[in-house]
Scaffold this active site. Structure first.
Site, PDB file in Angstrom:
ATOM      1  N   LEU A 136       3.684   3.307  -5.749  1.00 62.57           N
ATOM      2  CA  LEU A 136       3.326   4.213  -4.676  1.00 62.57           C
ATOM      3  C   LEU A 136       3.769   3.838  -3.281  1.00 62.57           C
ATOM      4  CD1 LEU A 136      -0.340   5.153  -5.417  1.00 62.57           C
ATOM      5  CD2 LEU A 136       1.626   6.651  -5.379  1.00 62.57           C
ATOM      6  N   LYS A 137       3.723   2.543  -2.959  1.00 63.76           N
ATOM      7  CA  LYS A 137       3.945   2.169  -1.579  1.00 63.76           C
ATOM      8  C   LYS A 137       5.429   2.036  -1.229  1.00 63.76           C
ATOM      9  CE  LYS A 137      -0.368   0.095   0.077  1.00 63.76           C
ATOM     10  NZ  LYS A 137      -1.125   1.337   0.053  1.00 63.76           N
ATOM     11  N   THR A 138       6.315   2.365  -2.171  1.00 63.67           N
ATOM     12  CA  THR A 138       7.745   2.218  -1.898  1.00 63.67           C
ATOM     13  C   THR A 138       8.322   3.509  -1.365  1.00 63.67           C
ATOM     14  OG1 THR A 138       7.755   0.756  -3.792  1.00 63.67           O
ATOM     15  CG2 THR A 138       9.878   1.362  -2.897  1.00 63.67           C
ATOM     16  N   ASP A 153      -4.373   6.479  -4.213  1.00 64.13           N
ATOM     17  CA  ASP A 153      -4.224   5.843  -2.904  1.00 64.13           C
ATOM     18  C   ASP A 153      -4.379   6.928  -1.857  1.00 64.13           C
ATOM     19  OD1 ASP A 153      -1.555   3.822  -1.365  1.00 64.13           O
ATOM     20  OD2 ASP A 153      -3.582   4.351  -0.705  1.00 64.13           O
TER      21      ASP A 153
END
Lengths: 279, 333
Positions: B104-106, B140
């Protein structure tokens, strides 16, 4: 921290030059990586700090940077096309360091930043995006370089930044998120550029940064108890410098480089850090 | 589980000349790559050099991005290969669905999806994408890139019925689960006030009333919520509505205890039981109201700022002292 010689100059320069992407005319993050605006800025900053700017093919780098600007005024990071105000800042900073700002369409660039201004006075990564301290810094610093701080509502943004300080003394990046040492750089640098560093409690944020140190192995982490890394160490030290922590050199919050160097280059803007304490 | 052979060991890859990374370079800070990653990227450099775009390149790039989701060159080359092969972009999206939740955080994960959606040019695909984004946000809730991507999708396809119409209900549901989600509040401002007029929302007076009612309700529920107060200020600022119109609502929040009331005033919901009072943001708002009114109200603003500086928000003491100084200077004849 006044230990410039800790890394061997020739080795550093050689490594930077090995990241040159001959096809693109700019620098990647690592040898054989495609050129990217962020690594290109880093390369320029490092070469300047090592007094080796003569190694750079300036016209090619300028071409690369300018080629990344889109119609809307924003910059992409590379040929892949991801856009972000962070890349806009990298472009403006790099061109400024190279003395090539006159090649930039300033109105177009400022126009994009203006559209990123949100209802709370803050700035996001692109038009419509949520205000975030890191984006506030890149937009504020880019406007400072372009002498267009008039685009900012100084009081509202200053207040929004001051509101990042939590009861622990640490700073967060957006409302209702956790404090993190790296925000010490983005929030404090932004406040410094706006000449409002006194609007936060300096003692409390200093204590927070120091408590995030690993006293056994060295380095600073994102928050107390976590493992340190180079990223948070850099931003923790940067924050401490702006807060007047004794024994540190002055940091230029616009360029995130040594203040004396930026001043010698004639690029210093009207920011204000807290006075350096002697103990 | 059997380990897959390296590309250098696979007969079907023997025609590719792998290119190692550190040719003639003494790296200052060498990355400690695994053998698997080194092998895969050696072969990636090999096919990039020959400009090969084939199904096995899709296999290889998928392998690399699984090992390193931030390898932007691999993502870029994968996208170009998909287009060159005229592969099903919808299939690619489904393959990426599981991938995205894990990484997700990419940034690149979201950027790749954006390229696919742009190429697909389908509002139906965009509608399905909204559902996917909603699932990703479950994992998230404040992911910056995810929210930004959602905004891009809505604005780019700009379909009232299939895309914009569901936003309010969906965002309200998120706020019901976490009233302090700043991203959700920001998103609300975006689709109500910052992206044209929604279908059915043409009566702007009505919309203003609706938004104020909503925000006041949420403040009553959890008074010490900066996002709600920022939203309130945003709405008033955007519509040019004076702060004073909200004084009856705000006053109870500046008291030190919840006042017991006999008659419920739906327009002015009081702080919920157990709320921490006085609410600092309410005091700030009240002070701004006095300042806006000006003249004889300035001393009241100063009084309120002094309370904040000395008692309720001492962390920002210097800021409140600045407000006092500015207001007094401005009111000097």
């Amino acid at each position: 921290m006044n230990h410039k010689e800790a890394l061997d100059r020739e080795e550093v320069i050689d490594f930077v030059m090995s990241c040159w992407d001959e096809d693109a005319g700019a620098f990647g993050a690592h040898p054989d990586h495609d050129a990217h605006i962020h690594s290109t800025l880093s390369a320029i900053q490092i070469l300047i700090m090592q007094d080796a700017l003569d190694r750079l093919d300036v016209p090619r780098v300028v071409d690369f940077i300018l080629s990344l600007q889109q119609e809307s005024g924003v910059f992409s990071g590379d040929s892949f096309g991801e856009i972000d105000t962070r890349f806009l800042y990298c472009a403006v900073n790099a061109l400024s360091l190279l003395g090539q700002l006159d090649k930039l369409d300033v109105e177009k660039t400022v126009g994009y930043i203006r559209k990123c201004r949100n209802f709370d006075g803050g700035f996001g990564a692109c038009i419509g995006a949520e205000s975030h301290a890191a984006m506030v810094w890149v937009c504020t610093a880019a406007l400072a370089i372009l002498d267009r701080l008039d685009e900012i509502d100084h009081e509202t943004l200053g207040w929004w930044l001051a509101e990042r300080q939590l009861p622990s003394g640490g700073l967060n990046g957006r409302p209702e998120k956790l404090e993190d040492v790296c925000y010490s750089h983005w929030v404090l640098s932004s406040l410094s550029i706006l000449n409002k560093l006194t609007w936060i409690d300096a003692e409390k944020v200093t204590a927070f940064i120091l408590s995030a140190q690993d006293l056994e192995h060295g380095g600073i982490a994102d928050r107390p108890g976590d493992q340190p890394d180079v990223f948070h160490t850099q931003f923790g030290v940067a924050g401490l410098s702006l807060l007047g922590y004794p024994g540190l050199n002055d940091l230029d919050p616009v360029y995130c480089m040594p203040a004396s160097l930026i001043e010698r280059m004639g690029l210093k803007k009207g920011w204000q850090a807290l006075p350096r304490r002697t103990n | 589980m059997d380990e897959l052979p390296l590309y250098s060991e696979r007969p079907e890859w023997v025609d590719v000349v792998p290119i190692p990374q550190y040719q003639d370079v003494d790296a200052l800070a060498p990355i400690n790559y695994s053998e698997e990653y080194q092998d895969a990227t050696d072969y990636f450099r090999g096919i990039v050099k020959t400009e090969e775009m084939s199904p096995r390149v899709l296999q290889l790039t998928e392998h690399i991005i699984r090992l390193n989701p931030a390898h932007y060159s691999a993502w870029q080359y994968r996208y170009r290969t998909l287009i060159a092969l005229e592969s099903s972009l919808e299939d690619e999206l489904r393959l990426m669905d599981a991938f995205a939740i894990e990484f997700l955080k990419t940034y690149q994960v979201w950027h790749h999806r954006r390229l696919l959606l742009t190429a697909l040019r389908s509002v139906d695909a965009a509608a399905a994408e909204l559902a996917f984004i909603a699932r990703a946000l479950e994992a998230d809730t404040k992911n910056y890139h995810t929210w930004s991507y959602r905004q891009w999708l809505l604005a780019h396809f700009n379909d009232e019925d299939l895309l914009w119409s569901g936003e309010r209900a969906w965002t309200e549901n998120l706020l019901e689960r976490d009233v302090r989600n700043n991203s959700a509040w920001h998103h609300r401002f975006f689709f109500v006030w910052g992206s044209g007029v929604r279908k059915g929302d043409e009566d702007r007076e009505e919309i203003l009333r609706r938004e104020l009612t909503f925000t006041k309700e949420k403040i009553a529920l959890a008074p010490n919520n900066p996002s709600a107060w920022n939203y309130l200020r945003g709405v008033l600022g955007h519509t040019g509505t004076p702060y004073a119109s909200l004084s009856p609502f705000v006053k109870p929040y500046t008291a030190t205890s919840v006042e017991k009331i006999d008659v419920v005033d739906l327009d002015n919901p009081v702080p919920s039981e157990g709320a921490e009072l006085p609410c600092v943001m309410a005091l700030e708002f009240l002070a701004d109201t006095f300042e806006q009114e000006g003249g004889s109200q300035i001393p009241k603003a100063v009084e309120t700022w002094k309370l904040l500086a000395n008692e309720f928000d001492t962390m920002r003491k210097k800021y409140w002292e600045y407000r006092i100084k500015e207001a007094l200077q401005a009111s000097e004849p």
